[in-house]
Write a protein that holds these residues in place. Structure first.
Motif, short mmCIF file in Angstrom:
data_model
loop_
_atom_site.label_atom_id
_atom_site.label_comp_id
_atom_site.label_asym_id
_atom_site.label_seq_id
_atom_site.Cartn_x
_atom_site.Cartn_y
_atom_site.Cartn_z
N THR A 188 -17.72 -31.70 -32.20
CA THR A 188 -18.91 -30.19 -31.64
C THR A 188 -20.36 -30.84 -31.53
O THR A 188 -21.01 -30.42 -30.06
CB THR A 188 -19.02 -28.60 -32.21
N LEU A 189 -20.95 -31.19 -32.32
CA LEU A 189 -22.57 -31.68 -32.47
C LEU A 189 -22.48 -32.98 -31.13
O LEU A 189 -23.14 -32.78 -30.26
CB LEU A 189 -22.63 -32.32 -33.33
N ILE A 190 -21.54 -33.59 -30.75
CA ILE A 190 -21.19 -34.67 -29.83
C ILE A 190 -20.74 -33.86 -28.15
O ILE A 190 -21.78 -34.19 -27.06
CB ILE A 190 -19.99 -35.45 -30.16
N ASP A 191 -20.00 -33.04 -28.60
CA ASP A 191 -19.64 -32.39 -27.23
C ASP A 191 -19.95 -31.21 -26.17
O ASP A 191 -20.68 -31.01 -25.35
CB ASP A 191 -17.48 -31.78 -27.19
N THR A 192 -20.41 -30.92 -27.21
CA THR A 192 -20.91 -29.34 -26.95
C THR A 192 -22.82 -29.45 -27.06
O THR A 192 -23.80 -28.80 -26.43
CB THR A 192 -20.64 -27.92 -27.63
N VAL A 193 -23.70 -29.96 -28.25
CA VAL A 193 -24.93 -29.68 -28.79
C VAL A 193 -25.44 -30.99 -27.79
O VAL A 193 -26.82 -30.68 -28.30
CB VAL A 193 -24.90 -29.81 -29.83
N GLY A 194 -24.58 -32.05 -27.64
CA GLY A 194 -25.76 -33.71 -27.00
C GLY A 194 -25.74 -34.75 -28.10
O GLY A 194 -26.52 -34.83 -27.73
N LEU A 195 -25.77 -34.22 -29.25
CA LEU A 195 -25.47 -34.70 -30.29
C LEU A 195 -25.15 -36.09 -30.46
O LEU A 195 -24.00 -35.68 -30.48
CB LEU A 195 -25.98 -34.21 -31.43
N ASN A 196 -26.00 -37.28 -30.22
CA ASN A 196 -25.43 -38.87 -30.57
C ASN A 196 -26.27 -40.03 -31.82
O ASN A 196 -26.65 -41.01 -31.02
CB ASN A 196 -24.38 -39.25 -28.87
N PRO A 197 -26.50 -40.13 -32.10
CA PRO A 197 -27.84 -40.29 -33.03
C PRO A 197 -27.23 -42.02 -33.60
O PRO A 197 -25.77 -42.09 -33.62
CB PRO A 197 -27.74 -39.77 -34.42
N ASN A 198 -28.05 -42.93 -33.63
CA ASN A 198 -27.39 -44.24 -34.00
C ASN A 198 -26.86 -44.03 -35.71
O ASN A 198 -25.81 -44.83 -35.63
CB ASN A 198 -27.43 -45.80 -33.61
N TYR A 199 -27.51 -43.45 -36.21
CA TYR A 199 -26.91 -42.97 -37.30
C TYR A 199 -27.82 -41.66 -38.03
O TYR A 199 -27.80 -41.28 -37.97
CB TYR A 199 -27.87 -44.02 -38.37
N TRP A 200 -25.54 -42.25 -38.70
CA TRP A 200 -25.55 -39.86 -39.08
C TRP A 200 -25.65 -39.63 -39.87
O TRP A 200 -25.89 -38.34 -40.20
CB TRP A 200 -23.90 -39.77 -38.73
N GLY A 201 -26.06 -40.66 -40.79
CA GLY A 201 -27.23 -40.27 -42.15
C GLY A 201 -28.39 -39.50 -42.25
O GLY A 201 -28.32 -37.78 -42.72
N PHE A 202 -29.10 -39.49 -41.33
CA PHE A 202 -30.39 -38.86 -41.31
C PHE A 202 -31.06 -39.60 -39.40
O PHE A 202 -30.99 -39.97 -39.53
CB PHE A 202 -31.54 -39.28 -42.02
N PHE A 203 -31.11 -38.39 -39.30
CA PHE A 203 -31.51 -38.12 -37.48
C PHE A 203 -31.68 -35.90 -37.35
O PHE A 203 -32.21 -35.53 -37.66
CB PHE A 203 -30.20 -37.81 -36.68
#
Length: 350
Positions: free
Chosen positions: A310-325
């Motif tokens: 959902t974070l990717i598809d709906t919110v548009g998030l796609n960080p290089n590193y999911w540990g802290f963004f």
């Protein structure tokens, strides 16, 4: 902690003896609540007795048995609160439960009456925004009336708790492994986790959480920033479905190795509110790299978990590193709406 009918609680438990001594009518009051089908929060112990009891009720009318009177409005009355203190910050756990109850019921305020001799309880409540308001006088004696305004922001992280002032604050997401997540954030337990893994230990009970990491970008995190807790996948399926945002915290402070006088000072600080073993704490202190110690308040659990997909598809998030963004204000608003966070927790207008 269980929400249990009065009728199913043992009134003869010695746990209630001090309440009987302070309130002559306690047994009659308890029996009446049982007959009315009322419930209370309890924490049983391994000896078959209780370590905590909390009864809450909603009131709307003017409260006339305190001086000065409490005005009309939605109020949570802390009818009875008792904790057997045993060094696990259980009192904080009950304070959080009081505030959770107030938020769910959209209360304007919370109030409690307490005798002068309960200095530790008064100090605990005042630490989180209760203020001495007035006096209640009965045949049992005079009690302080303490009130917490659930609409007021004082620009103080503790006194404002659990309200989250998002105005002008930076927002980030911080990843936490499943092995640590639920012990630190007990109200954010996932549906596929068993409740028994939530134990009566200080980090679980505490409003304050301490997390340790080596993620370099954490250098950008500062006091008053907002942190979304991102529980990583447990390896039983794709991160797209099993990595989820579960909670909101507010940063109190971020420390580094240089912030501590020595290793012992660091260990003493960390173990108050962390779930890590002392041996691990010491090992990490000695490890090379940029050590960060994050202390934060646990303000809210999401009612609906927001998945990685959902974070990717709906919110548009796609960080290089999911540990802290970092997340933008717009993304943050989307995430908390998707997560079903109560609107009255979020302060976003002057």
């Amino acid at each position: 902690m269980r929400y249990t009918l009065f009728a199913e609680i043992n009134l003869l438990d010695t746990f209630f003896d001090s309440l009987r001594e302070s309130y002559a009518e306690f047994n009659d009051w308890f029996a009446r609540k049982a007959a009315e089908g009322e419930s209370a929060y309890i924490l049983p112990n391994r000896r078959g007795g209780l370590d905590a009891f909390l009864y809450l009720k909603i009131e709307n009318d003017v409260v006339t048995d305190v001086e000065p009177n409490l005005p009309e409005g939605i109020k949570v009355k802390v009818g009875t609160l008792k904790v057997n203190a045993h060094g696990t910050r259980l009192g904080e756990r009950l304070v959080k439960k009081i505030f959770d109850f107030a938020v769910v019921n959209n209360a304007d305020s919370v109030y409690v009456t307490v005798f002068d001799e309960h200095e530790a309880l008064i100090e605990l409540l005042c630490r989180y925004g209760f203020e001495k308001y007035g006096i209640k006088v009965t045949a049992n004696g005079a009690e302080h009336v303490l009130v917490k305004n659930m609409r007021l922001i004082r620009d103080n992280i503790l006194k404002d708790y659990p309200l989250i002032d998002v105005r002008g604050r930076n927002k980030f997401a911080l990843s936490i492994y499943p092995a640590f997540h639920t012990r630190l954030f007990p109200d954010s337990i996932l549906n596929n986790e068993h409740y028994d893994i939530i134990t009566d230990i200080s980090p679980t009970n505490s409003i304050h959480k301490t997390y340790i990491c080596y993620m370099g970008d954490v250098i950008n995190l500062h006091a008053n920033d907002i942190v979304l807790i991102y529980r990583t996948t447990d390896g039983k399926g794709s991160a797209r479905f099993r990595s989820v945002i579960t909670s909101i915290c507010v940063v109190q402070e971020v420390l580094t190795r240089r912030s501590f006088e020595n290793e012992d000072h660091y260990v003493e600080y960390c173990r108050r509110n962390s779930i890590f073993a002392e041996a691990d704490l010491r090992q990490w202190y000695r490890r090379s790299g940029n050590l960060f110690v994050i202390k934060m308040t646990y303000n809210a659990a999401f009612r609906r978990r927001v998945t990685n997909g959902t974070l990717i598809d709906t919110v548009g998030l796609n960080p290089n590193y999911w540990g802290f963004f970092r997340v933008t204000d717009e993304q943050f608003n989307q995430i908390i709406n998707l997560g079903g966070v109560y609107e009255n927790l979020i302060v976003d207008k002057a």
